[in-house]
Design a protein around this motif. Structure first.
Motif, PDB file in Angstrom:
ATOM      1  N   LEU A  59     -49.900  14.989 -15.910  1.00 45.32           N
ATOM      2  CA  LEU A  59     -48.213  14.540 -15.782  1.00 45.32           C
ATOM      3  C   LEU A  59     -47.164  15.393 -17.297  1.00 45.32           C
ATOM      4  O   LEU A  59     -47.356  14.757 -18.033  1.00 45.32           O
ATOM      5  N   LEU A  60     -46.932  16.257 -16.127  1.00 43.33           N
ATOM      6  CA  LEU A  60     -45.398  16.464 -17.592  1.00 43.33           C
ATOM      7  C   LEU A  60     -44.860  15.609 -18.148  1.00 43.33           C
ATOM      8  O   LEU A  60     -43.990  15.010 -17.002  1.00 43.33           O
ATOM      9  N   LYS A  61     -43.870  16.014 -19.814  1.00 41.93           N
ATOM     10  CA  LYS A  61     -44.526  16.920 -20.130  1.00 41.93           C
ATOM     11  C   LYS A  61     -45.424  16.583 -21.032  1.00 41.93           C
ATOM     12  O   LYS A  61     -46.539  17.620 -21.780  1.00 41.93           O
ATOM     13  N   GLY A  62     -45.584  15.301 -21.555  1.00 41.53           N
ATOM     14  CA  GLY A  62     -46.762  14.772 -22.124  1.00 41.53           C
ATOM     15  C   GLY A  62     -48.049  15.473 -22.320  1.00 41.53           C
ATOM     16  O   GLY A  62     -48.843  15.672 -22.900  1.00 41.53           O
ATOM     17  N   GLU A 117     -53.606  12.400 -18.191  1.00 37.74           N
ATOM     18  CA  GLU A 117     -51.632  11.320 -18.742  1.00 37.74           C
ATOM     19  C   GLU A 117     -52.463  11.476 -20.144  1.00 37.74           C
ATOM     20  O   GLU A 117     -52.928  11.382 -20.558  1.00 37.74           O
ATOM     21  N   ASP A 118     -51.370  11.920 -20.839  1.00 32.26           N
ATOM     22  CA  ASP A 118     -52.001  11.673 -21.888  1.00 32.26           C
ATOM     23  C   ASP A 118     -51.364  10.340 -22.790  1.00 32.26           C
ATOM     24  O   ASP A 118     -52.726  10.269 -23.604  1.00 32.26           O
ATOM     25  N   ILE A 119     -51.050   9.541 -22.175  1.00 27.54           N
ATOM     26  CA  ILE A 119     -50.339   7.927 -23.233  1.00 27.54           C
ATOM     27  C   ILE A 119     -50.680   6.988 -21.899  1.00 27.54           C
ATOM     28  O   ILE A 119     -49.402   7.752 -21.074  1.00 27.54           O
ATOM     29  N   VAL A 120     -50.939   5.605 -21.726  1.00 22.80           N
ATOM     30  CA  VAL A 120     -50.280   5.010 -21.253  1.00 22.80           C
ATOM     31  C   VAL A 120     -49.735   4.176 -21.966  1.00 22.80           C
ATOM     32  O   VAL A 120     -50.647   3.165 -22.738  1.00 22.80           O
ATOM     33  N   ASP A 121     -48.341   3.195 -21.860  1.00 24.87           N
ATOM     34  CA  ASP A 121     -48.054   2.842 -22.101  1.00 24.87           C
ATOM     35  C   ASP A 121     -48.531   1.077 -21.934  1.00 24.87           C
ATOM     36  O   ASP A 121     -48.887   0.260 -21.079  1.00 24.87           O
ATOM     37  N   THR A 122     -46.787   0.966 -20.479  1.00 20.07           N
ATOM     38  CA  THR A 122     -46.920  -0.181 -20.137  1.00 20.07           C
ATOM     39  C   THR A 122     -47.781   0.320 -18.865  1.00 20.07           C
ATOM     40  O   THR A 122     -47.808  -0.900 -18.485  1.00 20.07           O
ATOM     41  N   GLY A 123     -47.953   1.786 -18.195  1.00 22.95           N
ATOM     42  CA  GLY A 123     -48.233   1.664 -17.201  1.00 22.95           C
ATOM     43  C   GLY A 123     -47.846   1.677 -15.705  1.00 22.95           C
ATOM     44  O   GLY A 123     -48.018   2.402 -14.673  1.00 22.95           O
ATOM     45  N   ARG A 124     -46.073   1.905 -16.000  1.00 25.60           N
ATOM     46  CA  ARG A 124     -45.267   2.294 -15.349  1.00 25.60           C
ATOM     47  C   ARG A 124     -45.938   3.676 -14.753  1.00 25.60           C
ATOM     48  O   ARG A 124     -45.464   3.420 -13.211  1.00 25.60           O
ATOM     49  N   THR A 125     -45.365   4.132 -14.746  1.00 24.97           N
ATOM     50  CA  THR A 125     -45.463   5.184 -14.126  1.00 24.97           C
ATOM     51  C   THR A 125     -46.762   5.931 -13.701  1.00 24.97           C
ATOM     52  O   THR A 125     -46.520   5.687 -12.743  1.00 24.97           O
ATOM     53  N   ASP A 177     -43.942  13.331 -27.850  1.00 26.17           N
ATOM     54  CA  ASP A 177     -42.680  13.789 -28.266  1.00 26.17           C
ATOM     55  C   ASP A 177     -41.670  12.812 -28.711  1.00 26.17           C
ATOM     56  O   ASP A 177     -41.970  11.025 -28.359  1.00 26.17           O
ATOM     57  N   ARG A 183     -44.208  18.147 -29.921  1.00 29.56           N
ATOM     58  CA  ARG A 183     -45.315  17.811 -29.333  1.00 29.56           C
ATOM     59  C   ARG A 183     -45.572  19.405 -29.352  1.00 29.56           C
ATOM     60  O   ARG A 183     -46.813  19.026 -29.612  1.00 29.56           O
TER      61      ARG A 183
HETATM   62  C1  PRP Z   1     -44.126   8.949 -21.752  1.00 34.99           C
HETATM   63  C2  PRP Z   1     -45.879   9.504 -21.668  1.00 34.99           C
HETATM   64  C3  PRP Z   1     -45.640   9.214 -20.258  1.00 34.99           C
HETATM   65  C4  PRP Z   1     -45.071   7.735 -19.944  1.00 34.99           C
HETATM   66  C5  PRP Z   1     -46.203   6.347 -20.401  1.00 34.99           C
HETATM   67  O1  PRP Z   1     -43.713  10.019 -20.248  1.00 34.99           O
HETATM   68  O2  PRP Z   1     -46.481  10.848 -21.391  1.00 34.99           O
HETATM   69  O3  PRP Z   1     -46.685  10.031 -19.484  1.00 34.99           O
HETATM   70  O4  PRP Z   1     -44.157   7.988 -21.286  1.00 34.99           O
HETATM   71  O5  PRP Z   1     -45.652   5.198 -20.685  1.00 34.99           O
HETATM   72  P1  PRP Z   1     -45.947   4.042 -19.742  1.00 34.99           P
HETATM   73  O6  PRP Z   1     -47.294   3.461 -19.614  1.00 34.99           O
HETATM   74  O7  PRP Z   1     -44.799   2.413 -19.972  1.00 34.99           O
HETATM   75  O8  PRP Z   1     -45.166   4.028 -18.402  1.00 34.99           O
HETATM   76  P2  PRP Z   1     -41.823  10.056 -21.297  1.00 34.99           P
HETATM   77  O9  PRP Z   1     -41.253   9.470 -19.619  1.00 34.99           O
HETATM   78  O10 PRP Z   1     -41.593  10.104 -22.201  1.00 34.99           O
HETATM   79  O11 PRP Z   1     -42.195  11.644 -20.371  1.00 34.99           O
HETATM   80  P3  PRP Z   1     -42.859  13.337 -21.352  1.00 34.99           P
HETATM   81  O12 PRP Z   1     -44.145  13.109 -20.686  1.00 34.99           O
HETATM   82  O13 PRP Z   1     -42.203  14.470 -20.855  1.00 34.99           O
HETATM   83  O14 PRP Z   1     -43.108  13.291 -22.617  1.00 34.99           O
END
Ligand code: PRP
Length: 192
Positions: A59-62, A117-125, A177, A183
């Protein structure tokens, strides 16, 4: 050479020119720690997929750096593609919809799909993407995340492969980023 030992105080290291004059608060994960974890994840993924077609979907860009390191640690045939997703809605508030700006060219049906995925935060994506990808009838659909904050209330699916439990700090580097900067920093850090 920039020393980047885990949790080393920012005052112990010379200023890193990649940081645009920003001061490091701390290095959360240094290069060696990341590399060891990526090798570990690669071995886990290799063992988890004894047969079938495997498509690693970054999943870009991260995830761009993580994916490039990870696939070189997976000792089996695979294909690589990427997704570009965007939340859209009115103003700056996410509508909860995820639209694919780039759709993988390879078919997903009947394949093992590993979403990276680079990071799972809220997980919404990931929550939205998992639904979208499941509709394509893959043989299996799993998530690999380098960092997991474990605060995701929106993500129903388990994250099968997790690198690190992420601290609740704003992290940059290794693909992550802040306003598109940092990055390319090879370690994961928080800034002051
Ligand atoms: C960031 C990160 C994840 C997402 C995580 O992406 O790379 O894809 O947020 O957040 P979530 O778990 O709350 O959905 P971002 O939208 O900043 O785009 P990027 O990957 O291009 O940096």
């Amino acid at each position: 050479m920039f020393a980047t030992s885990v949790n080393a105080s920012a005052t112990e290291r010379p200023a890193d020119p990649r940081l645009e004059g920003r001061a490091l608060r701390r290095v959360a994960f240094d290069e060696q720690t990341i590399a060891a974890k990526v090798r570990e994840l690669g071995a886990q993924i290799t063992a988890a997929y004894p047969d079938g077609d495997l498509l690693v979907l970054g999943l870009l860009k991260g995830s761009f750096i993580f994916v490039s390191d990870l696939v070189r640690q997976i000792q089996r045939p695979l294909h690589v593609d990427f997704l570009v997703a965007s939340s859209y809605g009115e103003g700056t508030v996410s509508s909860g919809h995820v639209r694919l700006l780039y759709d993988p060219e390879t078919t997903l049906e009947g394949k093992h799909i590993l979403l990276v995925e680079d990071i799972v935060d809220t997980g919404r994506t990931l929550q939205r993407l998992m639904h979208l990808l499941a509709d394509r009838n893959p043989k299996s659909l799993e998530i690999c995340a380098l960092l997991h904050k474990h605060v995701a209330t929106e993500l129903e699916a388990p994250v099968r492969f997790v690198g690190f439990d992420a601290p609740n700090e704003f992290l940059v580097g290794y693909g992550l980023d802040h306003a598109e900067s940092f990055r390319h920093v090879p370690y994961i850090a928080s800034l002051q």
